[in-house]
Enzyme design. Structure first.
Site, PDB file in Angstrom:
ATOM      1  N   HIS A   1     -12.135  -5.006   8.562  1.00 31.59           N
ATOM      2  CA  HIS A   1     -12.663  -4.820   7.212  1.00 31.59           C
ATOM      3  C   HIS A   1     -13.989  -4.068   7.229  1.00 31.59           C
ATOM      4  CE1 HIS A   1      -9.791  -8.068   6.494  1.00 31.59           C
ATOM      5  NE2 HIS A   1      -9.888  -7.851   5.196  1.00 31.59           N
TER       6      HIS A   1
ATOM      7  N   GLU B   1       0.807  -1.221   0.000  1.00 29.71           N
ATOM      8  CA  GLU B   1       0.000   0.000   0.000  1.00 29.71           C
ATOM      9  C   GLU B   1       0.840   1.271   0.000  1.00 29.71           C
ATOM     10  OE1 GLU B   1      -2.767  -3.192   1.020  1.00 29.71           O
ATOM     11  OE2 GLU B   1      -0.777  -2.657   1.786  1.00 29.71           O
TER      12      GLU B   1
END
Length: 773
Positions: A466, A397
């Site tokens: 999540h 990322e």
């Protein structure tokens, strides 16, 4: 760029300029003319001098916070350079950067970086742009030895190797990770060993020998320029002085400092030249004296510079805002064509249209290319536009976001996907410390127009890593724009607006909406990345929301309408910039009755910012305090039954609105809410003819109260309730006889049934009777 192929005296002159410049910085710091910390490259001069001499015009450099020497070696004029270090108005960046973040893009110097290791992902993006544009450009990034311990640096190496980028990584290994010996963390003598696993060619260089550095840099840049990928140079050098200007070096062994003074590059070159020519002392002395005069003149000029004007402090955070008339695109023209698309396909269509119309657009991220994204949003785009423009990346990322910053600085328009919003947290530095600063520190000479797509929010079965809604984190940062599309129409329009915007834009998509369908205008006017939208008009209460909560708000508004209340539902759409004008209009229209709703936790949620702004501007006209509806302060569980208990729903909004409105039925319920006894009383009054049953339940649940009532002369509890609470209802409702009828069709009925059902096992039957009413 300074001319190439310097002779040894030229190398000495360049190093002398850096040495005397840095010494003057120390002097100015001691007298207080320079405020704050500065990090000198004393002892490391040979590295920027040698590497810069190997570069071609158009090449790019990103340095560490110890980067004054790199700027000087690239030809940046000394006056504005020292002016910036002294935080003066005529400094390179107008005093915005000071010593550790300065930049001069017009000289190929894209700047220093104060975050250890963070420059490498950005440099990889600059190199990716060079590769894509086929400019023949090479990018150099300087890092310290301590940076080899940073994850972002290794992500950048992985990315550069995977993409075979024209990047030269120069590690200035002075043996110190700030105040700690770097060797204490290593199991090898050479940091180049850490790079071997990436199959990146590496060379260990004597970083105190400018000619050796030049030779190594010439080889490295030729490799990178020739399309053979990244190269790593470990330049072993020394550090004269401390980590920064205030470092007293109490931790440093004397022998280490003495070795540094012996081996530093200017002393070594003096010894070398003394053995080669008899006049070396006089020649070098003359060079030093000439450079000294130059530094004196520069210092005098900088002393005469004014401080920055206070009114310039807030400029260049983002580009100037668009005209208000075009902020949300207005209503589509009468002949505008619409197509029915899912939210997912609407975003795909927007990406497709941008790729087709803008050659500078590239789309990438984890699984974005071949697979079309884990949620299928980019499906088919690589096939149609090719792997050079739509491609997959390593699971890195920091590299994804950092490379987007670098590519955007070079004129590309990267659109990157971070698979889950939660994953942004491992790479926030590249957004907050890098992307958000580019325009500001460069006073709009350079900016980073990039788009970051991610999805967030809870769905059944998703765990606490999540399910987070993080828009408040991101909207807090000046320099970033944050949008939350809630409909297929906005999925299309806001994606295109984000790509067209000249600043970094983050789009928080909603996973639960990907398969929701709706009309999409694909030929309407272009929108700006700003503006709220009113989805339903009403004048009783305003519900301000965004993202998936919009649909729950519209559901709640329909249920409120059944009860005689009209809600104005506003989708804020863009949280930064926030559309205060539309918010103000809704507050006035609804007479100061406002609810702000979001799925994120209430504490610290963006709703607090919205509520605070409303209170500041409308305090005297608010009917009641602004109510916030959001998740309680818990982590989001995976089980659907547990999620239902903590995620805000349409029912939560209905209850908040009724309470805010002072709805008579809700007010009556509020009086009965709180204790088991009061709930029992409520059930009794809705179920006449069951006196004996309720008296028995009352005796079992509240024996002391039952005895007290008998002593007070009441035959039983039912008689007591009939004589007292009906009067209470009459105080709440003008016509007490309408209570049961209102309750039977009121949205709050379901909530009461659910509440009663959970009181106790023996009350389940009573709760079901309420439900049947």
């Amino acid at each position: 760029m300074i001319r190439r192929n310097p002779d040894v005296l030229d190398l000495y002159r360049r190093m002398s300029v850096i040495r005397q410049f840095e010494e003057r910085c120390l002097e100015l710091s001691r007298e207080g003319f320079i405020k704050g910390s500065i990090h000198m490259c004393l002892g490391q001069e040979a590295i920027p001098v040698g590497v810069s001499a190997a570069l071609e015009p158009g090449d790019r450099v990103i340095a560490t916070y110890r980067g004054h020497g790199w700027a000087i070696s690239l030809g940046v004029p000394l006056e504005p350079l020292l002016g910036e270090i002294c935080q003066r108005a005529d400094g390179l960046n107008g005093g915005r950067c000071g010593s550790p973040l300065l930049s001069a893009p017009e000289y190929g110097f894209l700047g220093e970086n104060s975050i250890v290791g963070a420059g490498l992902p950005v440099a990889a993006g600059v190199a990716m742009a060079a590769q894509y544009l086929q400019s023949g450009r090479v990018v150099v990034v300087s890092v310290g030895d301590g940076a080899l311990n940073q994850g972002s640096l290794h992500e950048g190496l992985v990315f550069a190797a995977a993409k075979n980028l024209p990047l030269v990584i120069v590690c200035e290994n002075n043996g110190w990770s700030e105040l700690t010996p770097s060797a204490s963390f290593l199991r090898t003598a050479d940091l180049a060993d850490r790079v071997a696993g990436y199959r990146i060619p590496a060379e260990v260089v004597d970083g105190c020998d400018a000619e050796a550095v030049l030779d190594a840099a010439a080889w490295a840049t030729a490799e990178a320029r020739g399309g053979r990928g990244p190269v790593f140079l470990e330049c072993k050098t020394v550090r004269l002085g401390g980590h920064y200007n205030g470092d007293i070096e109490h931790y440093r062994p004397l022998e280490d400092a003495e070795r540094a003074r012996r081996d530093e590059p200017l002393a070594r070159l003096r010894r070398q030249l003394a053995g080669e020519r008899d006049d070396s002392a006089a020649v070098l002395g003359a060079i030093d004296a000439e450079v000294g005069d130059q530094i004196v003149a520069v210092t005098e000029a900088v002393r005469a510079m004014a401080e920055p004007a206070a009114e310039t402090a807030a400029a260049h955070v983002v580009a100037d805002p668009p005209d208000a008339a075009g902020r949300d695109g207005g209503s589509p023209p009468g002949d505008s064509q619409t197509v029915e698309l899912t939210y997912q396909r609407a975003i795909n269509r927007a990406l497709r249209d941008e790729l087709a119309s803008r050659p500078e657009v590239i789309l990438y991220g984890e699984d974005v290319g071949t697979a079309g994204g884990i949620f299928g949003v980019s499906r088919g785009l690589q096939k149609d536009f090719g792997p050079a423009r739509v491609f997959d990346t390593p699971i890195s990322e920091s590299a994804i976001l950092g490379s987007a910053v670098g590519a955007a600085m070079e004129g590309m328009k990267p659109v990157v996907e971070i698979m889950w919003g939660d994953f942004l947290l491992v790479a926030l530095d590249q957004l907050i410390n890098q992307a958000a600063n580019v325009r500001f520190i460069n006073r709009s000479r350079l900016h980073a127009p990039m788009v970051v797509r991610f999805q967030q929010g809870a769905t059944p079965g998703a765990c606490a890593q999540h399910t987070q809604s993080l828009e408040a984190f991101l909207a807090h940062i000046p320099g970033l724009k944050v949008g939350v599309p809630a409909t297929p129409a906005d999925g299309y329009a806001m994606t295109r607006a984000a790509v067209a915007d000249p600043d970094p834009v983050l789009l928080a998509e909603a996973r639960e909406l990907y398969q929701v369908s709706g009309p999409v205008h694909t030929d309407g006017p272009a929108q700006a990345a700003a503006g709220a939208r009113i989805h339903r008009q009403g004048s009783d209460v305003a519900i301000l929301t965004w993202g998936p909560m919009l649909h729950r708000a519209l559901d709640a508004a329909s249920r409120l309408a059944d009860a005689g209340h009209e809600a104005c539902v506003v989708d804020l759409r863009w949280l930064r910039p926030l559309d205060d004008d539309t918010i103000d209009a809704a507050v006035r229209q609804c007479h100061g009755r406002v609810i702000v709703a979001h799925e994120a936790n209430v504490t610290g949620g963006f709703g607090a910012e919205v509520a605070a702004r409303i209170s500041e501007r409308h305090f005297g006209t608010l009917t009641a305090p602004v109510r916030r509806v959001g998740a309680p302060d818990v982590r989001i569980p995976a089980a659907p039954a547990l999620q239902e208990a903590v995620l805000p729903s349409a029912g939560w909004l209905v209850n908040a609105a009724l309470k805010l409105l002072g709805d008579p039925v809700y007010t009556a319920n509020e009086k009965l809410e709180g204790t088991q006894m009061e709930r029992l009383c409520f059930v009794m009054e809705l179920n006449p003819g069951q006196e004996e049953k309720y008296d028995r339940v009352h005796r079992e649940m509240f024996p002391e109260m039952h005895d007290a009532l008998v002593e007070a002369g009441y035959e039983n509890y039912t008689i007591f309730r009939l004589r007292t609470t009906v009067v209470g209802y009459a105080e709440c409702v003008p016509d007490a006889s309408t209570v049961l009828d209102r309750m039977a069709r009121h949205p709050v009925s379901t909530r009461w049934a659910e509440t009663l059902a959970g009181v106790a096992k023996h009350k389940l039957e009573m709760a079901e009777q309420v439900w049947r009413l």
